[in-house]
Design a protein around this motif. Structure first.
Motif, PDB file in Angstrom:
ATOM      1  N   LEU A 153     -29.395   0.848  -0.097  1.00  0.00           N
ATOM      2  CA  LEU A 153     -28.847   1.715   0.653  1.00  0.00           C
ATOM      3  C   LEU A 153     -27.945   2.846  -0.011  1.00  0.00           C
ATOM      4  O   LEU A 153     -26.826   2.047  -0.763  1.00  0.00           O
ATOM      5  CB  LEU A 153     -28.158   0.779   1.525  1.00  0.00           C
ATOM      6  N   ALA A 154     -28.105   3.902   0.272  1.00  0.00           N
ATOM      7  CA  ALA A 154     -26.915   4.970  -0.034  1.00  0.00           C
ATOM      8  C   ALA A 154     -26.394   5.312   1.210  1.00  0.00           C
ATOM      9  O   ALA A 154     -27.100   5.950   2.251  1.00  0.00           O
ATOM     10  CB  ALA A 154     -27.606   6.170  -0.649  1.00  0.00           C
ATOM     11  N   HIS A 167     -20.254   3.748 -13.653  1.00  0.00           N
ATOM     12  CA  HIS A 167     -21.217   5.016 -13.962  1.00  0.00           C
ATOM     13  C   HIS A 167     -21.931   5.485 -12.546  1.00  0.00           C
ATOM     14  O   HIS A 167     -22.494   6.449 -12.561  1.00  0.00           O
ATOM     15  CB  HIS A 167     -22.411   4.558 -14.976  1.00  0.00           C
ATOM     16  N   LEU A 168     -22.088   4.760 -11.479  1.00  0.00           N
ATOM     17  CA  LEU A 168     -22.599   5.138 -10.448  1.00  0.00           C
ATOM     18  C   LEU A 168     -21.549   5.719  -9.580  1.00  0.00           C
ATOM     19  O   LEU A 168     -20.932   5.260  -8.617  1.00  0.00           O
ATOM     20  CB  LEU A 168     -23.055   3.827  -9.568  1.00  0.00           C
ATOM     21  N   ASP A 169     -21.419   6.941  -9.964  1.00  0.00           N
ATOM     22  CA  ASP A 169     -20.300   7.774  -9.279  1.00  0.00           C
ATOM     23  C   ASP A 169     -20.683   8.743  -8.296  1.00  0.00           C
ATOM     24  O   ASP A 169     -19.901   9.678  -8.010  1.00  0.00           O
ATOM     25  CB  ASP A 169     -19.354   8.319 -10.686  1.00  0.00           C
ATOM     26  N   GLY A 170     -21.762   8.539  -7.628  1.00  0.00           N
ATOM     27  CA  GLY A 170     -22.312   9.792  -6.902  1.00  0.00           C
ATOM     28  C   GLY A 170     -22.349   9.204  -5.362  1.00  0.00           C
ATOM     29  O   GLY A 170     -21.053   8.865  -5.045  1.00  0.00           O
ATOM     30  N   PRO A 171     -23.482   8.895  -4.694  1.00  0.00           N
ATOM     31  CA  PRO A 171     -23.229   8.198  -3.321  1.00  0.00           C
ATOM     32  C   PRO A 171     -22.683   6.917  -3.463  1.00  0.00           C
ATOM     33  O   PRO A 171     -22.783   6.162  -4.538  1.00  0.00           O
ATOM     34  CB  PRO A 171     -24.587   8.409  -3.005  1.00  0.00           C
ATOM     35  N   VAL A 172     -22.393   6.479  -2.345  1.00  0.00           N
ATOM     36  CA  VAL A 172     -21.941   4.944  -2.050  1.00  0.00           C
ATOM     37  C   VAL A 172     -23.110   4.126  -2.075  1.00  0.00           C
ATOM     38  O   VAL A 172     -23.786   4.176  -1.167  1.00  0.00           O
ATOM     39  CB  VAL A 172     -20.946   4.733  -0.871  1.00  0.00           C
ATOM     40  N   LEU A 173     -23.392   3.201  -3.147  1.00  0.00           N
ATOM     41  CA  LEU A 173     -24.595   2.550  -3.182  1.00  0.00           C
ATOM     42  C   LEU A 173     -24.446   1.040  -2.915  1.00  0.00           C
ATOM     43  O   LEU A 173     -23.371   0.340  -3.635  1.00  0.00           O
ATOM     44  CB  LEU A 173     -25.384   2.766  -4.576  1.00  0.00           C
ATOM     45  N   VAL A 174     -25.246   0.472  -2.095  1.00  0.00           N
ATOM     46  CA  VAL A 174     -25.122  -0.991  -1.912  1.00  0.00           C
ATOM     47  C   VAL A 174     -26.613  -1.624  -1.969  1.00  0.00           C
ATOM     48  O   VAL A 174     -27.565  -0.796  -1.650  1.00  0.00           O
ATOM     49  CB  VAL A 174     -24.716  -1.398  -0.261  1.00  0.00           C
ATOM     50  N   ARG A 175     -26.893  -3.025  -2.443  1.00  0.00           N
ATOM     51  CA  ARG A 175     -28.149  -3.447  -2.449  1.00  0.00           C
ATOM     52  C   ARG A 175     -28.250  -4.676  -1.950  1.00  0.00           C
ATOM     53  O   ARG A 175     -27.232  -5.328  -2.075  1.00  0.00           O
ATOM     54  CB  ARG A 175     -28.745  -3.467  -4.010  1.00  0.00           C
ATOM     55  N   THR A 191     -20.832  -0.334   9.275  1.00  0.00           N
ATOM     56  CA  THR A 191     -22.012   0.394  10.056  1.00  0.00           C
ATOM     57  C   THR A 191     -22.472   1.685   9.727  1.00  0.00           C
ATOM     58  O   THR A 191     -23.293   2.340  10.611  1.00  0.00           O
ATOM     59  CB  THR A 191     -21.606   0.127  11.544  1.00  0.00           C
ATOM     60  N   ALA A 192     -22.093   2.241   8.778  1.00  0.00           N
ATOM     61  CA  ALA A 192     -22.519   3.647   8.528  1.00  0.00           C
ATOM     62  C   ALA A 192     -23.958   3.737   8.295  1.00  0.00           C
ATOM     63  O   ALA A 192     -24.771   2.986   7.743  1.00  0.00           O
ATOM     64  CB  ALA A 192     -21.557   4.218   7.309  1.00  0.00           C
ATOM     65  N   GLU A 193     -24.530   4.858   8.930  1.00  0.00           N
ATOM     66  CA  GLU A 193     -25.945   5.093   8.949  1.00  0.00           C
ATOM     67  C   GLU A 193     -26.385   5.541   7.381  1.00  0.00           C
ATOM     68  O   GLU A 193     -25.830   6.545   6.774  1.00  0.00           O
ATOM     69  CB  GLU A 193     -26.492   6.267   9.788  1.00  0.00           C
ATOM     70  N   PRO A 194     -27.252   5.084   6.645  1.00  0.00           N
ATOM     71  CA  PRO A 194     -27.737   5.547   5.370  1.00  0.00           C
ATOM     72  C   PRO A 194     -28.270   6.625   5.260  1.00  0.00           C
ATOM     73  O   PRO A 194     -28.798   7.326   6.136  1.00  0.00           O
ATOM     74  CB  PRO A 194     -28.739   4.401   4.982  1.00  0.00           C
TER      75      PRO A 194
END
Length: 458
Positions: free
Chosen positions: A302-303, A344-352, A386-389
């Motif tokens: 999820l981004a 190093h993952l400094d772009g979008p907020v990433l969750v897996r 609850t943010a929409e990806p």
């Protein structure tokens, strides 16, 4: 010209091809077969909201030497990355708490080590384990059976199960002690009278400052790409090897378009494929590998929108017994808060989110859209997010993880001894001596060495 076939294009096959090239030189012909359309196996890096993101294995054990050494050897040392200081958490008894230290795969060296995870009754049961009659092992035993008999169910369900689920996608009741926690088994064999004392004897006196895990900043898929670049095998993608037979000079591979004769073969494929290919040439090995079962799983990447606030943790593990307030089971077995875990993952907020346990297809039956909905619902329950990806990737791994059941070491030993009787044949992969990247590299290196040591120099 020496000709070697490597069957399987994952990390084991890519490592074997690279090692063969090192030993056999530029003139050798190395052919790498992969039944799918891409290399990498369980190492897969995709683009998620413009960022390279791993949706298979996301890290390797850095305290085991093989992966770090190989990364540096092939010139990727500059990409080596380690986790931030964010701590792991576990959902235990309906609460998200810090993952306790002072344990060996969740098996505590003292009751105090796991106090925050357990109820008062659970803590008392753990504290009393050292007073039970001395533990004795007669061969191998199911880890869950042993732990439940000594500690009760709570420790197993709240801590050991989520930890093992993160590694094997399987629970303790179906995994064998000697293959999953070999150091603990050895401590007991050496005379430790209780599981608590065995675990305590294995814990370092002072915490190590060396990072436990590592990855590559451009994704672990880079590792396979680099190995193939250096190994220079002839690639045969979308090519199923249907059978294997011996010839007077070596081996013959049965392919859809005809046969291919080679001097030697490395099988770096999952247990069911190895069983099929060995059925007629090494029936004892084939029968042994038929006993290695597999678990399926899925990764939902999820981004989330910029500014989405993640918990101050690297992730959360979830036991199979955890529930919503209304009694429904959670679909996910773990979440990794990737943007917290990796600097190093400094772009979008990433969750897996990881889904799937051995023998419990559960949410894996759902279509992709429904699977994403279930994972997002779990994320909201655990974190309030609850943010929409802004982007989503669903990666399914059918039969992705071998299960190391009771007697696994004997099973693998039987298969390896049978293959060792056949010159020019070797096996490698996650079904043998560990499911992690370093263990796969080790089996591939050993397989390549076996092949090259038996080939005549030309």
């Amino acid at each position: 010209m020496t000709k070697v076939a490597v069957v399987g294009g994952g990390i084991s096959g890519a490592t074997a091809a690279y090692r063969l090239r090192q030993s056999l030189g530029a003139d050798a012909e190395i052919v790498l077969f992969e039944s799918s359309g891409s290399l990498g196996g369980k190492l897969r890096t995709v683009e998620l909201a413009g960022t390279r993101y791993d949706v298979g294995a996301e890290a390797f054990l850095a305290r085991r030497p093989e992966a770090v050494a190989l990364v540096e050897e092939i010139g990727l040392g500059g990409e080596l990355a380690h986790p931030t200081g964010a701590k792991s958490t576990v959902r235990a008894g309906g609460r998200r708490v810090g993952l306790p230290g002072g344990t060996m795969m969740g098996i505590p060296g003292s009751a105090d080590a796991v106090a925050e995870v357990l109820s008062d009754d659970g803590r008392r049961r753990v504290a009393a384990e050292a007073e039970l009659p001395a533990v004795r092992l007669d061969g191998d035993v199911a880890l869950g059976e042993l732990l439940r008999g000594r500690f009760g169910d709570e420790l197993v369900d709240r801590l050991v199960d989520p930890l093992l689920g993160g590694v094997y996608a399987g629970g303790p009741d179906g995994l064998g002690l000697r293959a999953t926690v070999p150091a603990l088994a050895k401590a007991i064999d050496d005379g430790a009278p209780s599981l608590t004392s065995a675990a305590a004897s294995l814990l370092p006196a002072t915490p190590s400052e060396k990072p436990v895990f590592g990855t590559l900043s451009h994704g672990l898929g880079t590792l396979v790409d680099r190995l193939v670049e250096l190994g220079k095998p002839e690639l045969r993608l979308n090519t199923l090897v249907r059978g294997l037979s011996r010839t007077a000079a070596g081996w013959s591979l049965d392919l859809a378009g005809g046969g291919l004769e080679v001097d030697a073969v490395v099988l770096a494929v999952p247990a069911p494929a190895a069983r099929r290919l060995l059925e007629h040439v090494a029936p004892v090995a084939s029968a042994a590998l038929a006993g290695v079962e597999l678990a399926s799983m899925a990764v939902v990447g999820l981004a989330l929108p910029p500014g989405t606030e993640l918990p101050a943790a690297s992730g959360v593990l979830i036991g199979a017994s955890e529930r919503y307030p209304d009694g429904r089971p959670l679909a996910a077995k773990a979440f990794t808060f990737s943007s917290r875990k990796w600097a190093h993952l400094d772009g979008p907020v990433l969750v897996r989110g990881s889904v799937g346990r051995f023998g419990e297809p559960g949410a894996l039956r759902a279509e992709d859209d429904e699977l994403v909905r279930l994972v997002r619902s779990d994320l909201a329950e655990l974190t309030g997010i609850t943010a929409e990806p802004i982007d989503v990737h669903v990666q399914r791994w059918g039969g992705g993880l071998p299960q190391y059941g009771v007697g696994h070491l004997d099973t693998v030993g039987k298969a390896e001894r049978a293959v060792a009787d056949l010159p020019g044949l070797a096996i490698a992969g996650a079904a043998l001596h560990g499911v992690g990247v370093p263990a796969c590299i080790a089996t591939a290196t050993a397989a390549a060495s076996r092949i090259t040591s038996g080939l005549p120099r030309r």
